[in-house]
Design a protein around this motif. Sequence first.
Motif, PDB file in Angstrom:
ATOM      1  N   VAL A   5       0.759  -1.223   0.239  1.00  0.00           N
ATOM      2  CA  VAL A   5       0.114   0.275  -0.103  1.00  0.00           C
ATOM      3  C   VAL A   5       1.011   1.304   0.188  1.00  0.00           C
ATOM      4  CG1 VAL A   5      -1.742   1.185   1.188  1.00  0.00           C
ATOM      5  CG2 VAL A   5      -1.872  -1.287   1.112  1.00  0.00           C
ATOM      6  N   GLU A   6       0.602   2.188  -0.986  1.00  0.00           N
ATOM      7  CA  GLU A   6       1.427   3.342  -1.209  1.00  0.00           C
ATOM      8  C   GLU A   6       0.640   4.467  -0.758  1.00  0.00           C
ATOM      9  OE1 GLU A   6       2.396   0.967  -5.182  1.00  0.00           O
ATOM     10  OE2 GLU A   6       0.632   1.241  -3.784  1.00  0.00           O
ATOM     11  N   SER A   7       1.528   5.423  -0.103  1.00  0.00           N
ATOM     12  CA  SER A   7       0.651   6.848   0.283  1.00  0.00           C
ATOM     13  C   SER A   7       1.705   7.763  -0.072  1.00  0.00           C
ATOM     14  CB  SER A   7       0.280   6.662   1.418  1.00  0.00           C
ATOM     15  OG  SER A   7       1.482   6.423   2.296  1.00  0.00           O
ATOM     16  N   GLY A   8       1.287   9.042   0.081  1.00  0.00           N
ATOM     17  CA  GLY A   8       2.165  10.203   0.012  1.00  0.00           C
ATOM     18  C   GLY A   8       2.114  10.933  -1.232  1.00  0.00           C
ATOM     19  N   GLY A   9       1.460  10.402  -2.198  1.00  0.00           N
ATOM     20  CA  GLY A   9       1.465  11.182  -3.443  1.00  0.00           C
ATOM     21  C   GLY A   9       0.477  12.694  -3.386  1.00  0.00           C
ATOM     22  N   ALA A  88       3.520  11.124 -12.582  1.00  0.00           N
ATOM     23  CA  ALA A  88       3.228   9.738 -12.933  1.00  0.00           C
ATOM     24  C   ALA A  88       2.600   9.144 -11.760  1.00  0.00           C
ATOM     25  CB  ALA A  88       4.747   9.037 -13.419  1.00  0.00           C
ATOM     26  N   MET A  89       2.308   7.880 -11.935  1.00  0.00           N
ATOM     27  CA  MET A  89       1.791   6.979 -11.035  1.00  0.00           C
ATOM     28  C   MET A  89       3.029   6.418 -10.594  1.00  0.00           C
ATOM     29  SD  MET A  89      -1.101   5.880  -9.388  1.00  0.00           S
ATOM     30  CE  MET A  89      -2.374   6.133 -10.461  1.00  0.00           C
ATOM     31  N   TYR A  90       3.149   6.237  -9.282  1.00  0.00           N
ATOM     32  CA  TYR A  90       4.358   5.746  -8.569  1.00  0.00           C
ATOM     33  C   TYR A  90       3.838   4.641  -8.011  1.00  0.00           C
ATOM     34  CZ  TYR A  90       7.357   9.688  -9.706  1.00  0.00           C
ATOM     35  OH  TYR A  90       8.014  10.529 -10.157  1.00  0.00           O
ATOM     36  N   TYR A  91       4.538   3.287  -8.224  1.00  0.00           N
ATOM     37  CA  TYR A  91       4.261   1.853  -7.765  1.00  0.00           C
ATOM     38  C   TYR A  91       5.366   1.334  -6.666  1.00  0.00           C
ATOM     39  CZ  TYR A  91       1.043   1.814 -11.508  1.00  0.00           C
ATOM     40  OH  TYR A  91       0.005   2.104 -12.495  1.00  0.00           O
ATOM     41  N   THR A 122       0.554   5.293  -6.158  1.00  0.00           N
ATOM     42  CA  THR A 122      -0.044   6.714  -5.569  1.00  0.00           C
ATOM     43  C   THR A 122       0.408   7.647  -6.649  1.00  0.00           C
ATOM     44  OG1 THR A 122       0.225   8.019  -3.701  1.00  0.00           O
ATOM     45  CG2 THR A 122       2.351   6.868  -4.587  1.00  0.00           C
ATOM     46  N   GLN A 123      -0.427   8.653  -6.926  1.00  0.00           N
ATOM     47  CA  GLN A 123      -0.293   9.498  -8.173  1.00  0.00           C
ATOM     48  C   GLN A 123       0.425  10.743  -7.587  1.00  0.00           C
ATOM     49  OE1 GLN A 123      -1.264   9.330 -11.466  1.00  0.00           O
ATOM     50  NE2 GLN A 123      -0.428  11.341 -11.760  1.00  0.00           N
ATOM     51  N   VAL A 124       1.266  11.128  -8.475  1.00  0.00           N
ATOM     52  CA  VAL A 124       2.343  12.229  -8.404  1.00  0.00           C
ATOM     53  C   VAL A 124       2.019  13.373  -9.435  1.00  0.00           C
ATOM     54  CG1 VAL A 124       4.510  13.343  -7.978  1.00  0.00           C
ATOM     55  CG2 VAL A 124       3.895  11.216  -6.855  1.00  0.00           C
ATOM     56  N   THR A 125       1.489  14.432  -9.232  1.00  0.00           N
ATOM     57  CA  THR A 125       1.200  15.177 -10.261  1.00  0.00           C
ATOM     58  C   THR A 125       1.771  16.657 -10.083  1.00  0.00           C
ATOM     59  OG1 THR A 125      -0.968  14.420 -10.741  1.00  0.00           O
ATOM     60  CG2 THR A 125      -0.342  16.641 -11.584  1.00  0.00           C
TER      61      THR A 125
END
Length: 128
Positions: A5-9, A88-91, A122-125
Amino acid sequence: EVKLVESGGGSVQAGESLRLSCTASGVTFEGSNMGWYRGAPGNECELVSAIGAVYYPDSVKGRFTISHDKTKNTMYLQIDGLKPEDTAMYYCVTDREIRLMARATCPDGLVMADFGYWGLGTQVTVSS
């Protein structure tokens, strides 16, 4: 069951920083290959950081830092000096058997991961 489970984007402006986190259950990061990929779901994914054999592509060197907290079974990606091209989406990815490849396919609902275990991302924009 293995789950990452990613978070922080989030959405930020160029020059800002983010710290992404990935917490694993059902698998331990220690002793496994682990790292972060980025890209668009269903399309090409780029390995941007890895631990085991430390890896950073030239596009992120000096700005991205990967770390691992054994006690929390959590992997982090500190991203400084964000650029629009970092969007990007970060995996979060781990594999017990093989080294992480420089290129992969970002999984989505239809495209399966090429290898290992992947989080949902988690998405980073980054806006200029």
